[in-house]
Motif scaffolding. Structure first.
Motif, PDB file in Angstrom:
ATOM      1  N   SER A  11       0.813  -1.217   0.000  1.00 18.20           N
ATOM      2  CA  SER A  11       0.000   0.000   0.000  1.00 18.20           C
ATOM      3  C   SER A  11       0.849   1.270   0.000  1.00 18.20           C
ATOM      4  N   VAL A  17       0.273   4.380  -2.236  1.00 18.38           N
ATOM      5  CA  VAL A  17       0.090   4.156  -3.669  1.00 18.38           C
ATOM      6  C   VAL A  17      -1.306   4.583  -4.123  1.00 18.38           C
ATOM      7  N   ALA A  18      -2.211   4.786  -3.198  1.00 17.16           N
ATOM      8  CA  ALA A  18      -3.604   5.107  -3.532  1.00 17.16           C
ATOM      9  C   ALA A  18      -3.672   6.328  -4.445  1.00 17.16           C
ATOM     10  N   THR A  67      -2.411   6.616  -7.430  1.00 21.31           N
ATOM     11  CA  THR A  67      -1.239   6.784  -8.284  1.00 21.31           C
ATOM     12  C   THR A  67      -1.142   5.642  -9.296  1.00 21.31           C
ATOM     13  N   ASP A 109      -0.504   1.868  -7.966  1.00 21.56           N
ATOM     14  CA  ASP A 109      -1.498   1.120  -7.186  1.00 21.56           C
ATOM     15  C   ASP A 109      -1.836  -0.196  -7.881  1.00 21.56           C
ATOM     16  N   ARG A 157      -2.817  -2.854  -5.848  1.00 20.98           N
ATOM     17  CA  ARG A 157      -3.355  -3.618  -4.723  1.00 20.98           C
ATOM     18  C   ARG A 157      -4.432  -4.606  -5.160  1.00 20.98           C
TER      19      ARG A 157
END
Length: 361
Positions: free
Chosen positions: A217, A235-236, A238, A241, A243
């Protein structure tokens, strides 16, 4: 990146031996491990303790070699991409090729502009390892390589005894265990396996449609010389990300460098030093999938950005984005960032890096 003119294999082997404090002559060869069913096998070499091939079936039972590499020793000696190599003493970049440890400054070999990368011009991937054990039969065949890195090698302090074991630990599981013991001085240690994965088969084209999930994350942003800034950010929102499973090429057009591809470290979620799931990769066409577990704080995603017209195994020619690397590791340049998890191993301590690759289809 410009490439130096290749030297004759015999000369490079002599240079590899000449730099060692225990410069015994060691034969260089290729070694195979295969499961009992015969549909999962690997090949390795003691040049660089290198993973040469991984053959696994697809959903139809068709076998393919899913890592990039070469057919001959000459390819690995002259190659510049570290295909399948055990990289060290410190993988990735060290800023300005220097660090200070216990009040003493150390200067390293510069081989990436002003920085040092992958242990210098003759890191662990460019030396001959000793075969310590080789058990080719049974339920869990394995091979163990050993290398003694001497005090001052490529500028690093202290003697270091390093072991790397490749083992088929399950019907479709490959484990890699790296242990290193500092015997005389404190030293940074950050080893990695540098396999280039293409689950459709090496030489089958790009991996931009491969689905990738990273259990991370956060990531470590870079400056314009690819050195971490010291930040660890989410990373949210961007292009980093992953995940949830996402095609590798989904955001390539906005990756820094004008679509130059990924080459960056992610901070793996979960307890540091514990074996935990790091990544999942799936090729939608063949159905082959790979699940990676490891115990390191970071993982470097590299999408073969600098591979171009590289002549590989079976006459295949590898091009940009023809594979992806998932290098579990300590954070890059950790020796110059006290805010990062430490990569220092002190005399008597043992560095332990475990990886488990689980294949399915």
């Amino acid at each position: 990146m410009a490439r130096a003119a290749p030297l004759p294999v015999a000369l490079l082997l002599c240079l590899a031996l000449a730099g060692s404090a225990n410069a015994e002559r060691k034969p260089v060869g290729f070694y195979g491990l295969k499961n009992k069913k015969g549909d999962f096998s690997i090949k390795v070499t003691n040049w660089g303790a290198t993973l040469v091939s991984v053959l696994v079936p697809d959903c139809q039972g068709n076998l393919a070699d899913v890592i990039l590499g070469y057919d001959t020793l000459r390819g690995y000696v002259n190659g510049t991409g570290s295909f399948g190599a055990t990289v060290g003493r410190v993988v990735n970049r060290i800023a300005k090729s220097r660090f200070v440890l216990d009040g003493k400054a150390y200067r390293l070999f510069r081989n990436d502009g002003n920085n040092s990368i992958h242990g210098g011009h003759r890191g662990f991937g460019k030396v001959i390892w000793t075969v310590k054990e080789y058990v080719r039969d049974g339920d869990t065949p394995y091979i163990t390589f050993f290398y003694h890195s001497f005090d001052g090698e490529q500028g690093f302090p202290g003697d270091l005894d390093v072991y790397v074991t490749y083992q088929l630990s399950g019907p479709y599981e490959l484990s890699i265990r790296m242990n290193a013991t500092a015997t005389t001085k404190a030293t940074p240690v950050n080893l990695a396996n540098h396999a280039y994965w293409n689950l459709a088969g090496h030489g089958s084209g790009d991996v931009l449609e491969h689905e990738l999930q990273l259990l991370a994350s956060r990531y470590t942003p870079l400056d314009d010389t690819k050195i971490p800034t010291g930040q660890v950010v989410p990373v949210a929102g961007t292009m980093y990300d992953f995940r949830t499973p996402t095609p590798v090429g989904a955001h390539m057009e906005i990756v820094p460098g004008g679509g130059g591809g990924y080459d960056i470290n992610f901070a793996v979620d979960g307890q540091q030093d514990a074996m935990r799931k790091v990544a999942f990769v799936r090729d939608p066409e063949s159905g082959r999938a790979l699940e990676l577990w490891a115990n390191q704080p970071g993982v470097q995603l590299y999408t073969s950005n600098w591979v171009s017209n590289e002549k590989g195994k079976a006459g295949e020619v590898y091009e940009q984005y023809g594979a992806l690397c998932l290098e579990t590791q300590a954070y890059p340049d950790a020796v110059n960032h006290p805010e990062f998890p430490s990569s220092i191993v002190r005399p008597g301590q043992v560095y332990k890096h475990g990886m488990l690759f689980k294949f399915s289809n």
